[in-house]
Scaffold this motif. Structure first.
Motif, short mmCIF file in Angstrom:
data_model
loop_
_atom_site.label_atom_id
_atom_site.label_comp_id
_atom_site.label_asym_id
_atom_site.label_seq_id
_atom_site.Cartn_x
_atom_site.Cartn_y
_atom_site.Cartn_z
N ASP A 139 0.84 -1.20 0.00
CA ASP A 139 0.00 0.00 0.00
C ASP A 139 0.87 1.24 0.00
OD1 ASP A 139 -1.65 2.24 1.40
OD2 ASP A 139 -3.13 0.74 0.84
N ILE A 140 0.41 2.26 -0.71
CA ILE A 140 1.21 3.49 -0.81
C ILE A 140 1.33 4.19 0.54
CG2 ILE A 140 -0.71 5.05 -1.34
CD1 ILE A 140 1.13 6.33 -3.45
N GLY A 141 0.43 3.87 1.46
CA GLY A 141 0.48 4.48 2.79
C GLY A 141 0.99 3.55 3.87
N SER A 142 1.68 2.49 3.47
CA SER A 142 2.16 1.50 4.45
C SER A 142 3.50 1.87 5.06
CB SER A 142 2.26 0.13 3.79
OG SER A 142 3.22 0.15 2.73
N GLY A 143 4.02 3.05 4.80
CA GLY A 143 5.32 3.43 5.35
C GLY A 143 5.40 3.33 6.86
N PRO A 144 4.40 3.86 7.62
CA PRO A 144 4.47 3.73 9.08
C PRO A 144 4.47 2.28 9.57
CG PRO A 144 2.91 5.44 8.46
CD PRO A 144 3.31 4.74 7.20
N VAL A 145 3.84 1.38 8.84
CA VAL A 145 3.83 -0.03 9.24
C VAL A 145 5.23 -0.61 9.11
CG1 VAL A 145 2.84 -2.29 8.76
CG2 VAL A 145 1.43 -0.25 8.52
N TRP A 146 5.93 -0.31 8.01
CA TRP A 146 7.31 -0.76 7.87
C TRP A 146 8.18 -0.18 8.98
CZ3 TRP A 146 8.66 -4.52 4.60
CH2 TRP A 146 7.85 -4.78 3.50
N THR A 147 7.97 1.07 9.30
CA THR A 147 8.76 1.70 10.37
C THR A 147 8.47 1.03 11.71
OG1 THR A 147 8.70 3.80 9.16
CG2 THR A 147 9.26 3.88 11.50
N ASP A 148 7.22 0.74 12.01
CA ASP A 148 6.88 0.07 13.27
C ASP A 148 7.52 -1.31 13.36
OD1 ASP A 148 5.38 2.25 13.94
OD2 ASP A 148 3.44 1.35 13.42
N TYR A 149 7.54 -2.03 12.25
CA TYR A 149 8.14 -3.36 12.26
C TYR A 149 9.64 -3.28 12.50
CZ TYR A 149 8.82 -8.25 10.84
OH TYR A 149 9.13 -9.59 10.82
N ILE A 150 10.29 -2.32 11.83
CA ILE A 150 11.74 -2.17 12.01
C ILE A 150 12.06 -1.80 13.47
CG2 ILE A 150 13.71 -0.73 11.37
CD1 ILE A 150 12.47 -0.59 8.54
N ASN A 151 11.30 -0.87 14.02
CA ASN A 151 11.53 -0.49 15.41
C ASN A 151 11.26 -1.65 16.37
OD1 ASN A 151 12.20 2.10 14.61
ND2 ASN A 151 10.10 2.87 14.83
N PHE A 152 10.27 -2.47 16.04
CA PHE A 152 9.99 -3.64 16.88
C PHE A 152 11.14 -4.62 16.86
CE2 PHE A 152 8.50 -8.08 16.79
CZ PHE A 152 8.05 -8.20 18.10
N LEU A 153 11.70 -4.86 15.65
CA LEU A 153 12.83 -5.78 15.56
C LEU A 153 14.05 -5.23 16.28
CD1 LEU A 153 12.52 -6.93 11.83
CD2 LEU A 153 11.91 -8.22 13.87
N LYS A 154 14.28 -3.93 16.19
CA LYS A 154 15.43 -3.33 16.89
C LYS A 154 15.28 -3.41 18.40
CE LYS A 154 16.79 0.00 13.30
NZ LYS A 154 16.92 1.44 12.97
N SER A 155 14.04 -3.43 18.88
CA SER A 155 13.80 -3.46 20.32
C SER A 155 13.90 -4.85 20.92
CB SER A 155 12.41 -2.89 20.62
OG SER A 155 11.38 -3.72 20.09
N LEU A 156 14.02 -5.88 20.09
CA LEU A 156 14.13 -7.24 20.63
C LEU A 156 15.46 -7.42 21.35
CD1 LEU A 156 12.69 -9.36 17.65
CD2 LEU A 156 11.55 -8.72 19.77
N PRO A 157 15.43 -8.08 22.50
CA PRO A 157 16.70 -8.28 23.24
C PRO A 157 17.56 -9.35 22.57
CG PRO A 157 14.88 -9.36 24.38
CD PRO A 157 14.27 -8.61 23.23
N ALA A 158 18.87 -9.16 22.66
CA ALA A 158 19.84 -10.13 22.12
C ALA A 158 20.76 -10.56 23.26
CB ALA A 158 20.64 -9.51 20.98
N GLN A 159 20.73 -11.86 23.58
CA GLN A 159 21.51 -12.38 24.70
C GLN A 159 22.92 -12.79 24.29
OE1 GLN A 159 20.25 -12.10 27.67
NE2 GLN A 159 18.17 -11.55 26.95
N SER A 160 23.16 -12.94 23.01
CA SER A 160 24.47 -13.41 22.55
C SER A 160 24.80 -12.72 21.23
CB SER A 160 24.46 -14.93 22.36
OG SER A 160 23.53 -15.30 21.35
N PRO A 161 26.07 -12.74 20.82
CA PRO A 161 26.44 -12.15 19.52
C PRO A 161 25.71 -12.81 18.36
CG PRO A 161 28.39 -12.50 20.85
CD PRO A 161 27.25 -13.15 21.59
N GLN A 162 25.43 -14.11 18.50
CA GLN A 162 24.71 -14.78 17.43
C GLN A 162 23.29 -14.23 17.30
OE1 GLN A 162 24.48 -19.01 17.91
NE2 GLN A 162 23.48 -19.35 15.92
N GLU A 163 22.62 -13.99 18.40
CA GLU A 163 21.28 -13.41 18.37
C GLU A 163 21.31 -11.97 17.84
OE1 GLU A 163 19.61 -13.74 22.23
OE2 GLU A 163 19.36 -15.93 22.14
N GLU A 164 22.37 -11.25 18.22
CA GLU A 164 22.52 -9.89 17.72
C GLU A 164 22.69 -9.88 16.20
OE1 GLU A 164 22.85 -5.75 17.66
OE2 GLU A 164 22.19 -7.11 19.25
N SER A 165 23.49 -10.84 15.70
CA SER A 165 23.69 -10.92 14.26
C SER A 165 22.38 -11.28 13.55
CB SER A 165 24.76 -11.98 13.96
OG SER A 165 24.91 -12.14 12.57
#
Length: 745
Positions: free
Chosen positions: A112-138
């Motif tokens: 959708d031409i207006g789906s930009g905020p949805v992509w941004t929300d998904y990216i921010n959600f993935l960045k907010s996930l905790p990483a316990q090890s370098p492998q999880e961070e990668s």
């Protein structure tokens, strides 16, 4: 609601539901969404009402009903917010559920031409996930990179912002790796940005707030239909040159969005299903047809198209069920549905199945003569069985002898058999039972048959009988029986070959038309002549008595001095006749009394001269072109100026300041201006002093008159008058307005 699809009533119902408790609002929402099942804003309002009451089970059920049919970003963002809220306290399991929900959402509305905020929300959600090890961070960085790379090649409103964020993200991870990735995706991003700019033009033409209502032919609906068609054509051209799978997914998404607003348009459903079938996805096309029948259950066109698709892929039983659904229980079946089912059975199951169904169908009350004709023609042409076809026509003739269309079809069938004896017998039987007004086409076909296959005597005999039979139904009566050259043209023409030129044919057609209208024109001309001799009365008894015509002999010239309500048989004696050559005669040449030609004395001389040059009016409507020519050619008379010097009275002017500039004569540049001045002065030459003027009724003129009288009293010394006499000048003007009309010196 009085009107089921009234937009105003729907908005009122939605506002009413928003103020009710959820238990009372549910029936209102269900009624509203049953009428507008693709109205995403009403689904969103329904969900939010349940969210306020914490009805999670009801919310899930509502989302399962509406999400896949309402591909609108606000509704889907409401869904993802609900999923995140539900899984917020579930730890890793909840995070995984939320991630799947994001993937599910972007899989449907990510283009959708207006789906930009949805992509941004998904990216921010993935960045907010905790990483316990370098492998999880990668793994987290890889997931974020994949989402970014999808977002920057999707033409949305935020594509440029996504590109800047992606550059920053890659540079923050590894500058060495960022250079290669950015140079790789730069052309893809440029293409997406260019497509977005073109795509936005089509999206801006669409109204995203309308409700899906049946087409009514309004201009707004046609504009929306055109806008959606243009957008679909744009998407089908694949301007971004992406892979076929992604392009088809984007086209399918556009169709789904289009159906949210053009839900009741069968052509959109058909185009969508046909596009799926041409793309090789027959199953998807079948699903579209099934949805279309739920949306438009009364649309027979979509059912035939659906049955055609099933039959083309070999699903005979599925196609048969569709045909049977068109027949219903038999009582509400149409003649066309019977015919098409007979043809389908003949194609798929053979002659006996079609014959068996016809024997049942001809007993139905909805069976018309078309069913007999269709089955007989099929038996004759496809089964090569002329005997069965003839028997069917004969059985039908007993039932449909009163149908001219059936007679003509039966005659065509007999013509194919070259059975001229039975053709003549058929025409004679039919014409003896048909009323004259319904036998026109049958007589025409009988004449054509005799002209083609009969001898001259039978040809002329049938034509004469036809004229005599149809003369009773035509307005011409006996004149229709007379022979004309058109009869010869009809007898000796073949297909597009004519025994005369096109000009001669047009001339004959025109003569026939004139002959048919001759009587009417004679009656009209007689009426006009009688009206001229006796105006105000109608001598033609055929004209309706409801029409009221004015008596022009009692018309008089309007006199503004005549009081309203008073009826004066003649004009006042003060009226002066116009100096016209026709003045002595009050009767016009046509016999209608002409209007008395008089001009009231109150008219200015210029206007009186103009009216005197007008032609005498003959009746209530003068010749406008002639009047205009008189206006252009007339020359207004210039009266001689009168010089009247009255030293004992001051100048008739409202200027008491002593300024002499306003009293000076300014020479005019043109002759017409001087004439106008002279005419204005002549209009007031009968009143030489201000004191002799009667008091006007206008307040402004009364004040001007009082000022002029004060000025006249203040010049008793005679200085101003003496100065005027010495210079040999005098001024004349209107005693009411105080303006000068001219000066002589």
């Amino acid at each position: 609601m009085e009107d089921k699809y009234s937009v105003e009533s729907a908005e009122a119902l939605a506002n009413e539901a928003s103020r009710l408790p959820i238990s009372e609002a549910v029936p209102v929402y269900e009624q509203l969404l049953a009428t507008f099942p693709t109205a995403a804003k009403y689904w969103k309002q329904y969900v939010e009402a349940n969210m306020a009451a914490n009805n999670d089970d009801a919310i899930k059920q509502i989302f399962s009903r509406c999400l896949l049919n309402c591909l609108q970003i606000p509704l889907w963002r409401c869904y993802i917010n609900f999923i995140r809220k539900v899984n917020e306290k579930k730890g890793l399991e909840g995070q995984e559920e939320t991630r799947k929900a994001f993937d599910f959402m972007l899989g449907y509305v990510g283009s959708d031409i207006g789906s930009g905020p949805v992509w941004t929300d998904y990216i921010n959600f993935l960045k907010s996930l905790p990483a316990q090890s370098p492998q999880e961070e990668s793994q987290r960085m890889i997931a974020v990179r994949k989402v970014y790379q999808k977002a920057i090649v999707t033409p949305t409103h935020h594509v440029e912002q996504h590109w800047r964020d992606y550059e920053n993200f890659e540079n923050s991870v590894s500058r060495a790796l960022a250079k290669g990735l950015i140079s790789e995706y730069q052309p893809k991003y440029n293409s997406a940005r260019a497509v977005y700019r073109e795509r936005k033009k089509y999206f801006d033409e669409i109204d995203w707030n309308i409700l899906a209502v049946p087409p009514s032919g309004s201009l707004k609906e046609e504009l929306q239909w055109t806008a959606w068609k243009r957008l679909l054509t744009f998407e089908k051209e694949n301007p971004q040159r992406i892979d076929t799978v992604s392009a088809n997914k984007r086209i399918s998404f556009t169709y789904e969005q289009c159906l949210m607003y053009l839900y009741h348009y069968p052509d959109i459903w058909y185009d969508y299903a046909t596009w799926h079938a041409k793309s090789g996805s027959i199953d998807s096309a079948i699903k579209v047809y099934q949805r279309s029948l739920k949306a438009l259950p009364d649309c027979a066109l979509l059912r035939y198209a659906y049955a055609e698709l099933e039959e083309s892929r070999g699903a005979i039983q599925a196609a048969k069920k569709i045909y049977e659904s068109l027949l219903g229980d038999g009582s509400n079946a149409t003649a066309l549905s019977h015919i098409q089912f007979i043809r389908f059975l003949r194609r798929t199951e053979g002659v006996e199945a079609a014959k068996k169904y016809f024997l049942d169908a001809h007993k139905s009350p909805s069976c018309t003569y078309h069913v007999y004709v269709a089955y007989a023609t099929m038996a004759f042409c496809m089964d090569k069985d002329a005997k069965i076809a003839h028997n069917v026509f004969e059985v039908g003739l007993k039932r449909f002898m009163h149908e001219p269309g059936y007679i003509l079809e039966y005659a065509d069938f007999l013509s194919r058999l070259n059975d001229d004896r039975n053709i003549r017998a058929l025409f004679e039987r039919a014409l003896s039972s048909l009323p004259p007004e319904e036998s026109v086409e049958v007589w025409k076909r009988f004449s054509q048959f005799e002209q083609t296959y009969g001898d001259l005597a039978s040809m002329l005999k049938v034509e004469q009988r036809r004229k005599e039979a149809l003369a009773k139904t035509s307005e011409e009566g006996a004149s229709a029986v007379e022979n004309s050259l058109q009869d010869v043209v009809s007898r000796y023409s073949f297909m597009d070959l004519w025994p005369c030129s096109s000009n001669e044919l047009d001339h004959l057609s025109r003569q026939d038309w004139l002959t048919s209208n001759m009587k009417k024109k004679v009656e009209k001309s007689t009426l006009a002549n009688e009206t001229d001799k006796n105006p105000g009365q109608l001598l033609n008894p055929n004209i309706s008595s409801k029409l009221v015509y004015p008596d022009t002999s009692r018309m008089v010239v309007y006199d503004p001095r005549q009081k309203s309500g008073s009826i004066t048989p003649s004009l006042p004696s003060t009226a002066t006749p116009l100096p016209s050559s026709s003045a002595p005669s009050l009767l016009s040449t046509s016999g209608v009394p002409a209007m008395p030609q008089v001009v009231p004395k109150a008219l200015p001389p210029a206007l009186a001269a103009f009216i005197a040059s007008l032609p005498p009016a003959d009746g209530p409507l003068p010749d406008v072109d002639y009047v205009l020519s008189i206006c252009l050619q007339s020359t207004l008379p210039v009266p001689e100026a009168k010089l009247s010097i009255q030293p004992q009275v001051g100048p008739a002017s409202s200027d008491v300041s002593g300024s002499s500039k306003s009293h000076l004569f300014k020479p005019t540049r043109g002759r017409q201006h001087g004439k106008r001045k002279d005419a204005d002065r002549q209009d007031d030459d009968e009143t030489s002093t201000v004191q002799s003027q009667p008091l006007p009724k206008d307040a402004f003129k009364i004040r001007q008159l009082r000022k002029a009288r004060v000025a006249a009293g203040s010049v008793q010394t005679g200085a101003a008058s003496y100065s005027s006499v010495q210079t040999g000048s005098a001024s004349y003007g209107s005693g009411l307005s105080g303006e000068q009309s001219g000066s002589y010196g």
